[in-house]
Motif scaffolding. Structure first.
Motif, PDB file in Angstrom:
ATOM      1  N   LEU A  28       0.891  -1.158   0.000  1.00 31.03           N
ATOM      2  CA  LEU A  28       0.000   0.000   0.000  1.00 31.03           C
ATOM      3  C   LEU A  28       0.931   1.210   0.000  1.00 31.03           C
ATOM      4  O   LEU A  28       1.326   1.721   1.047  1.00 31.03           O
ATOM      5  N   CYS A  57      -5.795  -6.417   6.752  1.00 32.23           N
ATOM      6  CA  CYS A  57      -4.462  -5.882   6.432  1.00 32.23           C
ATOM      7  C   CYS A  57      -3.341  -6.900   6.629  1.00 32.23           C
ATOM      8  O   CYS A  57      -2.162  -6.561   6.447  1.00 32.23           O
ATOM      9  N   LEU A  60      -0.604  -7.225   3.898  1.00 35.21           N
ATOM     10  CA  LEU A  60       0.174  -6.076   3.444  1.00 35.21           C
ATOM     11  C   LEU A  60       1.653  -6.301   3.737  1.00 35.21           C
ATOM     12  O   LEU A  60       2.015  -6.696   4.838  1.00 35.21           O
ATOM     13  N   VAL A  63       3.594  -0.326   3.947  1.00 37.62           N
ATOM     14  CA  VAL A  63       2.685   0.821   3.898  1.00 37.62           C
ATOM     15  C   VAL A  63       3.561   2.062   4.011  1.00 37.62           C
ATOM     16  O   VAL A  63       4.355   2.185   4.943  1.00 37.62           O
ATOM     17  N   GLY A  67       0.125   5.329   1.444  1.00 34.06           N
ATOM     18  CA  GLY A  67      -0.793   4.303   1.934  1.00 34.06           C
ATOM     19  C   GLY A  67      -1.550   4.779   3.151  1.00 34.06           C
ATOM     20  O   GLY A  67      -2.762   4.553   3.292  1.00 34.06           O
ATOM     21  N   LEU A  94       2.339  -1.838  10.104  1.00 33.39           N
ATOM     22  CA  LEU A  94       1.207  -0.927   9.974  1.00 33.39           C
ATOM     23  C   LEU A  94       0.905  -0.256  11.315  1.00 33.39           C
ATOM     24  O   LEU A  94       0.717   0.959  11.379  1.00 33.39           O
TER      25      LEU A  94
END
Length: 165
Positions: A28, A57, A60, A63, A67, A94
Motif C-alpha cells: 500500500l 491488512c 500487506l 505501507v 498508503g 502498519l
C-alpha cells in the motif's frame, strides 16, 4: 541505496448483507494507494446502506505515507457513508506507522455507523452488535444468511486502473 520493486496491491472482497470485507495483499504505497481509495468508492456506491467495511491488512507487505493517506481517505469516505471502518489483521509495521503518526486511535475508533448501531442495539448483520479485536485476523463470526459472496471488486469506470485480484 537500492530500492526493491513495489509489489502490486491485491484487493479481494467478500460481502454479506450489510458488511464488506476487503483483503489487502502487497504494498500500500505511492504506486498503489489510489487503487484502494477507488475500490472503496466503488464498493460504497455498489452497497448503499453498508454498515461495516472491514479491511484485512494481514497480507500487506509495506505501507508508506501515501498508503497512510489512502487509509485516512477511506476513513473519511466510510464516515460520510455512515459505515464503520475496521482494520483487521494489522501488521506490526502498519501499527508502527499508525502509532508514530498519531493516527491509530482515529483509524480504529468506532465511526458514526458503529455509534448509531450501539444506540439502536443492532449489528452489522441484523443481530446484536459484535465487537472483536482489531488485531490478529478477521473478525469472528460468519457472514449473514447464505455465506459470503467472493467477488472481484466492482468494475472501475472506463479509463481507470483495474485493481489486481
Amino acid at each position: 541505496m537500492t530500492s526493491l520493486p513495489s509489489t502490486p496491491l491485491g484487493l479481494t472482497y467478500s460481502s454479506s448483507h450489510e458488511a464488506v470485507r476487503v483483503e489487502l495483499t502487497g504494498d500500500l504505497d505511492h504506486l498503489h494507494a489510489d487503487l484502494l481509495v477507488d475500490a472503496v468508492d466503488r464498493l460504497l456506491a455498489a452497497h448503499p446502506g453498508l454498515r461495516d467495511l472491514r479491511l484485512d491488512c494481514a497480507g500487506l507487505t509495506s505501507v508508506d505515507s501515501s498508503g497512510l493517506s489512502a487509509l485516512l481517505m477511506v476513513r473519511r469516505r466510510t464516515d460520510k457513508a455512515g459505515a464503520g471502518l475496521h482494520l483487521d489483521g494489522r501488521t506490526v509495521q502498519l501499527d508502527r506507522i499508525l502509532e508514530i503518526t498519531g493516527t491509530l486511535g482515529h483509524l480504529t475508533a468506532p465511526g458514526p455507523g458503529a455509534q448509531a448501531l450501539r444506540r439502536t442495539g443492532g449489528g452489522a448483520c441484523g443481530g446484536p452488535a459484535r465487537g472483536g479485536p482489531a488485531r490478529g485476523g478477521p473478525a469472528r463470526g460468519g457472514p449473514a444468511r447464505g455465506g459470503p459472496a467472493e467477488d472481484s471488486l466492482p468494475a472501475a469506470p472506463s479509463g481507470g486502473p483495474e485493481p489486481s485480484a
